[in-house]
Motif scaffolding. Structure first.
Motif, PDB file in Angstrom:
ATOM      1  N   LEU A 232       1.796 -65.256 -39.478  1.00 56.57           N
ATOM      2  CA  LEU A 232       0.948 -65.358 -38.122  1.00 56.57           C
ATOM      3  C   LEU A 232      -0.055 -65.947 -38.248  1.00 56.57           C
ATOM      4  N   ILE A 233      -0.435 -67.335 -37.958  1.00 63.40           N
ATOM      5  CA  ILE A 233      -1.622 -67.906 -38.071  1.00 63.40           C
ATOM      6  C   ILE A 233      -2.673 -67.625 -36.837  1.00 63.40           C
ATOM      7  N   ILE A 234      -3.815 -66.968 -37.398  1.00 61.51           N
ATOM      8  CA  ILE A 234      -4.927 -66.629 -36.521  1.00 61.51           C
ATOM      9  C   ILE A 234      -6.046 -67.774 -36.380  1.00 61.51           C
ATOM     10  N   ASP A 235      -5.972 -68.563 -35.477  1.00 65.49           N
ATOM     11  CA  ASP A 235      -6.830 -69.798 -35.355  1.00 65.49           C
ATOM     12  C   ASP A 235      -8.150 -69.541 -34.703  1.00 65.49           C
ATOM     13  N   ASN A 236      -9.334 -69.372 -35.680  1.00 68.31           N
ATOM     14  CA  ASN A 236     -10.586 -68.995 -34.884  1.00 68.31           C
ATOM     15  C   ASN A 236     -11.621 -69.940 -35.164  1.00 68.31           C
ATOM     16  N   THR A 237     -11.144 -71.342 -35.373  1.00 70.94           N
ATOM     17  CA  THR A 237     -11.936 -72.377 -35.650  1.00 70.94           C
ATOM     18  C   THR A 237     -12.508 -72.974 -34.389  1.00 70.94           C
ATOM     19  N   GLY A 238     -11.857 -72.853 -33.301  1.00 69.34           N
ATOM     20  CA  GLY A 238     -12.352 -73.459 -31.988  1.00 69.34           C
ATOM     21  C   GLY A 238     -12.089 -74.914 -31.825  1.00 69.34           C
ATOM     22  N   ALA A 239     -11.378 -75.511 -32.941  1.00 71.29           N
ATOM     23  CA  ALA A 239     -10.967 -76.684 -33.056  1.00 71.29           C
ATOM     24  C   ALA A 239      -9.688 -77.168 -32.303  1.00 71.29           C
ATOM     25  N   PHE A 240      -8.917 -76.511 -32.368  1.00 71.11           N
ATOM     26  CA  PHE A 240      -7.626 -76.602 -31.620  1.00 71.11           C
ATOM     27  C   PHE A 240      -7.410 -75.727 -30.330  1.00 71.11           C
ATOM     28  N   THR A 241      -7.399 -76.015 -29.109  1.00 69.02           N
ATOM     29  CA  THR A 241      -7.321 -75.248 -28.048  1.00 69.02           C
ATOM     30  C   THR A 241      -6.254 -75.475 -26.984  1.00 69.02           C
ATOM     31  N   ASP A 242      -5.502 -76.468 -27.296  1.00 66.10           N
ATOM     32  CA  ASP A 242      -4.196 -76.713 -26.421  1.00 66.10           C
ATOM     33  C   ASP A 242      -2.817 -76.555 -27.001  1.00 66.10           C
ATOM     34  N   GLU A 243      -1.924 -76.517 -26.541  1.00 67.22           N
ATOM     35  CA  GLU A 243      -0.642 -76.444 -26.784  1.00 67.22           C
ATOM     36  C   GLU A 243      -0.250 -77.339 -27.858  1.00 67.22           C
ATOM     37  N   LYS A 244      -0.501 -78.602 -27.694  1.00 63.77           N
ATOM     38  CA  LYS A 244      -0.122 -79.669 -28.692  1.00 63.77           C
ATOM     39  C   LYS A 244      -1.030 -79.490 -30.157  1.00 63.77           C
ATOM     40  N   ALA A 245      -2.128 -79.099 -29.926  1.00 57.94           N
ATOM     41  CA  ALA A 245      -2.917 -79.222 -31.107  1.00 57.94           C
ATOM     42  C   ALA A 245      -2.549 -77.836 -31.929  1.00 57.94           C
ATOM     43  N   LEU A 246      -2.394 -76.763 -31.232  1.00 60.40           N
ATOM     44  CA  LEU A 246      -1.781 -75.530 -31.937  1.00 60.40           C
ATOM     45  C   LEU A 246      -0.693 -75.616 -32.645  1.00 60.40           C
ATOM     46  N   ALA A 247       0.263 -76.432 -31.965  1.00 59.46           N
ATOM     47  CA  ALA A 247       1.534 -76.532 -32.367  1.00 59.46           C
ATOM     48  C   ALA A 247       1.635 -77.074 -33.593  1.00 59.46           C
ATOM     49  N   ARG A 248       0.391 -77.944 -34.134  1.00 62.16           N
ATOM     50  CA  ARG A 248       0.340 -78.299 -35.371  1.00 62.16           C
ATOM     51  C   ARG A 248       0.376 -77.378 -36.958  1.00 62.16           C
ATOM     52  N   HIS A 249       0.074 -76.103 -36.273  1.00 66.33           N
ATOM     53  CA  HIS A 249       0.319 -75.079 -37.361  1.00 66.33           C
ATOM     54  C   HIS A 249       1.629 -74.898 -37.612  1.00 66.33           C
ATOM     55  N   LEU A 250       2.653 -74.935 -36.616  1.00 67.59           N
ATOM     56  CA  LEU A 250       3.726 -74.430 -36.589  1.00 67.59           C
ATOM     57  C   LEU A 250       4.616 -75.472 -37.678  1.00 67.59           C
ATOM     58  N   THR A 251       3.849 -76.686 -38.119  1.00 67.10           N
ATOM     59  CA  THR A 251       4.573 -77.715 -38.984  1.00 67.10           C
ATOM     60  C   THR A 251       4.430 -77.291 -40.508  1.00 67.10           C
ATOM     61  N   SER A 252       3.568 -76.219 -40.759  1.00 66.01           N
ATOM     62  CA  SER A 252       3.151 -75.750 -42.064  1.00 66.01           C
ATOM     63  C   SER A 252       4.148 -74.982 -42.569  1.00 66.01           C
ATOM     64  N   LYS A 253       4.754 -75.221 -43.749  1.00 68.39           N
ATOM     65  CA  LYS A 253       5.765 -74.524 -44.445  1.00 68.39           C
ATOM     66  C   LYS A 253       5.104 -72.837 -44.684  1.00 68.39           C
ATOM     67  N   GLY A 254       5.938 -72.052 -44.008  1.00 59.34           N
ATOM     68  CA  GLY A 254       5.740 -70.785 -44.208  1.00 59.34           C
ATOM     69  C   GLY A 254       4.906 -70.048 -42.961  1.00 59.34           C
ATOM     70  N   ALA A 255       4.602 -70.945 -41.954  1.00 58.63           N
ATOM     71  CA  ALA A 255       3.940 -70.448 -40.678  1.00 58.63           C
ATOM     72  C   ALA A 255       4.961 -70.104 -39.671  1.00 58.63           C
ATOM     73  N   HIS A 256       4.890 -69.164 -38.867  1.00 57.15           N
ATOM     74  CA  HIS A 256       5.814 -68.556 -38.024  1.00 57.15           C
ATOM     75  C   HIS A 256       5.253 -68.576 -36.325  1.00 57.15           C
ATOM     76  N   LYS A 257       4.054 -68.067 -36.193  1.00 53.86           N
ATOM     77  CA  LYS A 257       3.447 -67.710 -34.916  1.00 53.86           C
ATOM     78  C   LYS A 257       2.072 -68.023 -34.932  1.00 53.86           C
TER      79      LYS A 257
END
Length: 482
Positions: A232-257
């Motif tokens: 589970l990736i908890i993004d607390n940067t404030g840099a990514f705030t919409d679905e498209k930007a946050l979905a980039r996390h899911l491209t990382s190997k080992g990321a799930h939610k």
């Protein structure tokens, strides 16, 4: 009675009470570390508390529920819990002790009472631990790290495995990060150990390795190289705030939610306790924990909407200054925020009024909102002015809020304050996102217009809401009794 004799009896009672407090603390620790059973006291945390904290919590309970719950009662109930074979759980021993007072004539002893109350525990599903990565390590990120590591226990729920930063982590920077985790000007020192492991580019927190990863973009990270899977990736940067930007996390190997610690666009905005059950973590990959102010007002608004009905209203949040503001007068892209945060009250905007409707659709279009940033570093207050459908009184509203704070789906979210001297510094470190000030409520003569004062620790209380939502997403919520 002789005054000296009275004084000696008082001393003896206090000694007995403190001894009971020590016994209570020992049972709490044994249950947590041996069985992953967490005891709380009317939602107040008990792990790592001292004897004076325990005694003070019982004093609060006496005023809150109107029943004399003593530490001796708590020890009796806790011992009964310890004698049972229970799965990992979170149990409110304050509520149990309160109910034992009301129902003691129905049971032979504390153990038979506890068996009856916790009979459903055996049916709870087995949970699988979830790896967590903090993407960002600012104010909220560090509080999340503190809480996750201090509550790791046997590691049966959330496991903090890594922290991602955009800046390079050399020996100096790593030690600075360790120092910021150890020491906090607002929340005090971390009650644990933090060691900078330069050779392995990690922080050793309470003896457990947490990798520090440097990356400019989520796509650059392969978490599996660190032994991290399905995280589970908890993004607390404030840099990514919409679905498209946050979905980039899911491209990382080992990321799930993914869980965003800010209001999100195009993703479910959740106030835990209110609307999380509308979104199934089996089918939804990206969540937002909304804002600290939205988490503060929504539980209280739900209580009022469910009981009195809201016609319309306005909320004004008196908010602590944040890193977004300037220390001294300087350029800022937003009006007024460029003025010195520590010297001025600054009128600014908040989207909390409209954001509430994402969790409570029945309030859509009914609320206006604004904010005033004030020269305190943490601790905020919402003044909630509402017109309601049903005629009411201060006594009625207090009864409603006391009920919601004692039982139901919002007991983790609403804390009922009976403190007539409450000020902003008093609420620092409160895990509930909404602190209802029962002594400040105002009702108009016709009973249709009300003013509620809702305090909140905009850092600590919000961080706990994030963790509650993280546990829901990760499906590691234990059996609980509130």
């Amino acid at each position: 009675m002789d005054k000296n004799m009275t004084y000696e009896k008082e001393l003896s009672f206090q000694a007995d009470r403190r001894r009971a407090g020590v016994k209570f603390i020992n049972i709490i620790s044994d249950l947590w570390y041996d069985k992953s059973i967490e005891l709380v006291f009317f939602r107040n945390q008990l792990i790592d508390r001292n004897v004076s904290d325990i005694i003070n919590l019982h004093e609060y309970a006496n005023a809150f529920v109107g029943k004399p719950i003593s530490v001796f009662d708590s020890v009796e109930i806790a011992a009964a819990i310890a004698s049972l074979d229970l799965p990992p759980s979170k149990l409110d021993i304050g509520k149990l002790a309160y109910e034992f007072h009301l129902e003691h004539d129905q049971y032979n002893d504390a153990k038979s009472f506890v068996i009856a109350k916790l009979k459903d525990a055996k049916e709870s599903k087995e949970i699988q631990p979830k790896n967590v990565v903090l993407y960002g390590f600012g104010r909220i990120g560090r509080l999340l790290a503190r809480e996750l590591m201090s509550k790791t226990g046997k590691g049966s729920q959330l496991r903090l495995r890594a922290i991602v930063t955009r800046d390079k982590n050399d020996a100096t920077t790593l030690e600075k990060r360790a120092s910021l985790l150890r020491h906090d000007s607002i929340h005090g020192d971390f009650q644990g150990s933090v060691i900078a492991d330069v050779e392995n580019n990690a922080l050793i927190i309470n003896g457990t390795t947490v990798h520090i990863i440097t990356a400019n973009a989520p796509e650059d990270i392969d978490y599996t190289t660190y032994g991290i899977e399905d995280a589970l990736i908890i993004d607390n940067t404030g840099a990514f705030t919409d679905e498209k930007a946050l979905a980039r996390h899911l491209t990382s190997k080992g990321a799930h939610k993914v869980l965003l610690t800010a209001p999100g666009k195009g993703v479910p905005n959740i106030v835990h306790g209110v609307n999380q059950n509308e979104y199934n973590p089996d089918t939804v990959d990206i969540f937002s924990a909304a804002s600290c102010t939205t988490n503060a007002i929504t539980p209280v608004l739900k209580a009022i909407e469910d009981t009195l009905g809201v016609v319309k209203g306005h909320l004004e949040t008196i908010h602590a200054y944040t890193n977004d503001q300037n220390l001294t007068d300087n350029m800022h892209k937003k009006y007024r925020r460029g003025r010195a945060a520590g010297l001025n009250m600054v009128i600014t905007e908040t989207g909390a009024g409209s954001a509430v409707a994402k969790a409570l659709p029945s309030l859509a279009g009914k609320l206006t909102s604004n904010a005033i940033r004030v020269p305190v570093p943490n601790g905020s207050l919402v003044v909630l002015t509402l017109e309601v459908n049903k005629q009411t009184s201060v006594e009625d509203i207090n009864a409603i809020m006391r009920k919601y704070a004692l039982e139901g789906e919002l007991v983790e979210q609403i804390k009922y304050s009976v403190n007539n001297e409450l000020v902003s510094s008093d609420i620092i470190g409160t895990s509930a996102p909404s602190i209802y000030d029962s002594n400040a409520t105002i009702v108009s003569a016709d009973g249709k217009n009300i003013v509620l004062y809702i305090w909140y620790d905009n850092e600590y209380g919000y961080s706990h809401q994030v963790i509650r939502l993280a546990k829901y997403i990760a499906k590691v919520r234990r059996f609980n009794y509130y």
